[in-house]
Design an enzyme around this catalytic site. Structure first.
Site, PDB file in Angstrom:
ATOM      1  N   GLU A   1       0.520  -1.188   0.125  1.00 29.45           N
ATOM      2  CA  GLU A   1      -0.158   0.029  -0.095  1.00 29.45           C
ATOM      3  C   GLU A   1       0.723   1.039  -0.013  1.00 29.45           C
ATOM      4  O   GLU A   1       2.415   1.026  -0.064  1.00 29.45           O
ATOM      5  CB  GLU A   1      -1.286  -0.230   1.688  1.00 29.45           C
ATOM      6  CG  GLU A   1      -0.279   0.304   2.737  1.00 29.45           C
ATOM      7  CD  GLU A   1      -1.190   0.661   3.648  1.00 29.45           C
ATOM      8  OE1 GLU A   1      -1.525   1.555   3.106  1.00 29.45           O
ATOM      9  OE2 GLU A   1      -1.006   0.426   4.947  1.00 29.45           O
TER      10      GLU A   1
ATOM     11  N   LYS B   1      -3.768  -1.304  14.501  1.00 26.08           N
ATOM     12  CA  LYS B   1      -2.715   0.107  14.886  1.00 26.08           C
ATOM     13  C   LYS B   1      -3.130  -0.079  16.750  1.00 26.08           C
ATOM     14  O   LYS B   1      -4.752  -0.205  16.999  1.00 26.08           O
ATOM     15  CB  LYS B   1      -3.888   1.584  14.153  1.00 26.08           C
ATOM     16  CG  LYS B   1      -2.237   1.470  12.942  1.00 26.08           C
ATOM     17  CD  LYS B   1      -2.217   2.213  12.059  1.00 26.08           C
ATOM     18  CE  LYS B   1      -4.205   2.804  11.765  1.00 26.08           C
ATOM     19  NZ  LYS B   1      -4.249   2.228  10.332  1.00 26.08           N
TER      20      LYS B   1
HETATM   21  N1  PSU Z   1      -0.757   0.859   9.210  1.00 24.77           N
HETATM   22  C1  PSU Z   1       0.270   1.933   9.175  1.00 24.77           C
HETATM   23  N2  PSU Z   1       0.450   2.998   8.708  1.00 24.77           N
HETATM   24  C2  PSU Z   1      -0.828   3.736   8.233  1.00 24.77           C
HETATM   25  C3  PSU Z   1      -1.987   2.738   8.080  1.00 24.77           C
HETATM   26  C4  PSU Z   1      -1.999   1.509   8.126  1.00 24.77           C
HETATM   27  O1  PSU Z   1       1.395   1.707   9.541  1.00 24.77           O
HETATM   28  O2  PSU Z   1      -0.780   4.677   7.622  1.00 24.77           O
HETATM   29  C5  PSU Z   1      -3.619   2.644   7.053  1.00 24.77           C
HETATM   30  C6  PSU Z   1      -3.654   1.826   6.178  1.00 24.77           C
HETATM   31  O3  PSU Z   1      -3.602   2.266   4.727  1.00 24.77           O
HETATM   32  C7  PSU Z   1      -4.745   1.539   6.431  1.00 24.77           C
HETATM   33  C8  PSU Z   1      -5.318   2.826   7.113  1.00 24.77           C
HETATM   34  O4  PSU Z   1      -6.016   1.152   5.496  1.00 24.77           O
HETATM   35  O5  PSU Z   1      -4.501   3.489   7.318  1.00 24.77           O
HETATM   36  C9  PSU Z   1      -6.399   3.344   8.098  1.00 24.77           C
HETATM   37  O6  PSU Z   1      -7.021   4.360   7.583  1.00 24.77           O
HETATM   38  P1  PSU Z   1      -8.787   4.769   8.115  1.00 24.77           P
HETATM   39  O7  PSU Z   1      -8.704   4.499   9.264  1.00 24.77           O
HETATM   40  O8  PSU Z   1      -9.449   5.950   8.245  1.00 24.77           O
HETATM   41  O9  PSU Z   1      -9.593   3.473   7.713  1.00 24.77           O
END
Ligand code: PSU
Ligand code: MN
Length: 289
Positions: free
Chosen positions: A5, A139
């Site tokens: 990603e 996370k």
């Molecule tokens: N994991 C990381 N850093 C990130 C993300 C995940 O170590 O920046 C990103 C990924 O792209 C994940 C997104 O899909 O955060 C999730 O965002 P949200 O909570 O807005 O769905």
């Protein structure tokens, strides 16, 4: 091939580090035995695999959007540039036949989601996209228990890599159990392969790969920063897709480099493992033909 990603590069890591780390992640996939394909939308075109100039554009331009699945058509239709999340990267990877994907941490159910309804689209997409995602859990700023429950509801299997302790991203153990353990890349690939043959559903697979205990962020520092970061969001009225990048940035600027170090280490470890799983998976596919 292993899909990577780009949101983690454009919105999850600080400028100045992201380009170098982006190259290192690709090298880690190669070291695992596969070919990396970082995914992004550049000037309205979907790219699966970025050359060095494209990676640089993504890591250094100011107007890179964060694109989840629902945003892909908008970005392509309007000729915009954006980085893809776990959700949109998985969807695009599947669309071109890539089955293994590496990231840092999965999006999930946010704390307080019963009031805010903030549940990452990552989960819904995984429920219907048969890719295996290698991550260090979800996370740790999220509601980990709620996320694991939600993955169960969505019929997404969760495999701990060499552990039954579900990792907590910066922490090697989130305090919650993973339902299954696999001890090798070959075993993870066998699960993906068996799911294809069974064809009972089209959900993805989560392969949760923890940081070693001696490489995690100090849990006390971690818990303090989560509490302070969440209070900052509340104060500043941050919501929607800005929540995750702002919290990660808060961690990176307040942990004295610790969160960045751990984040980079876990992504590289996930990329390497994803490379190994992809290689084993291809071997299983060709053996069964
Ligand atoms: N994991 C990381 N850093 C990130 C993300 C995940 O170590 O920046 C990103 C990924 O792209 C994940 C997104 O899909 O955060 C999730 O965002 P949200 O909570 O807005 O769905
Ligand atoms: Mn959200």
């Amino acid at each position: 091939m292993v899909a990577l990603e780009s949101t983690i590069l454009a919105h999850g890591l600080p400028r100045g580090d992201n380009l170098r780390v982006g190259r290192e992640i690709e090298a880690a996939v190669r070291a695992g035995g596969a070919v990396p394909a970082t995914i992004a939308v550049l000037d309205g075109q979907v790219h699966v695999g970025l050359d060095d100039a494209a990676l640089e554009q993504l890591c250094t331009s100011d107007d890179v959007l964060k694109l989840s699945v629902r945003d892909l058509g908008v970005a392509v239709g309007l000729g915009l540039t954006g980085a893809t999340t776990v959700a949109s990267t998985s969807a695009l990877a599947h669309r071109v036949g890539i089955r293994v994907f590496a990231t840092g941490g999965l999006g999930g159910v946010h704390r307080g989601a019963s009031q805010t309804f903030d549940v990452s689209a990552d989960l819904g997409v995984l429920a219907s996209t048969p890719v295996l995602v290698v991550c260090a859990g979800v996370k740790s700023i999220l509601d980990v228990s709620g996320t694991l429950e939600y993955l169960e509801t969505l019929s997404v299997p969760v495999l701990g890599y060499r552990t039954l302790a579900f990792p907590g991203f910066y922490l090697s153990d989130s305090g919650y159990a993973a339902p299954w353990q696999v001890d090798s890349a070959a075993a993870a690939a066998a699960v993906l392969h068996a799911r294809d043959r069974l064809a009972t559903d089209s959900a993805g697979v989560v392969l949760a790969n923890p940081l070693p205990a001696d490489r995690q962020v100090d849990p006390e520092l971690h818990d303090r920063l989560v509490a302070q970061g969440l209070a900052m969001l509340e104060r500043e009225g941050v919501h929607g897709k800005d929540v995750t990048p702002r919290l990660l940035e808060y961690f990176h600027t307040h942990s004295g480099g610790e969160s960045l170090r751990a984040n980079v280490e876990l992504v590289l470890s996930n990329a390497r493992l994803a490379g190994e799983v992809a290689a084993e998976f291809v071997a299983l596919q060709s053996a069964s033909q």
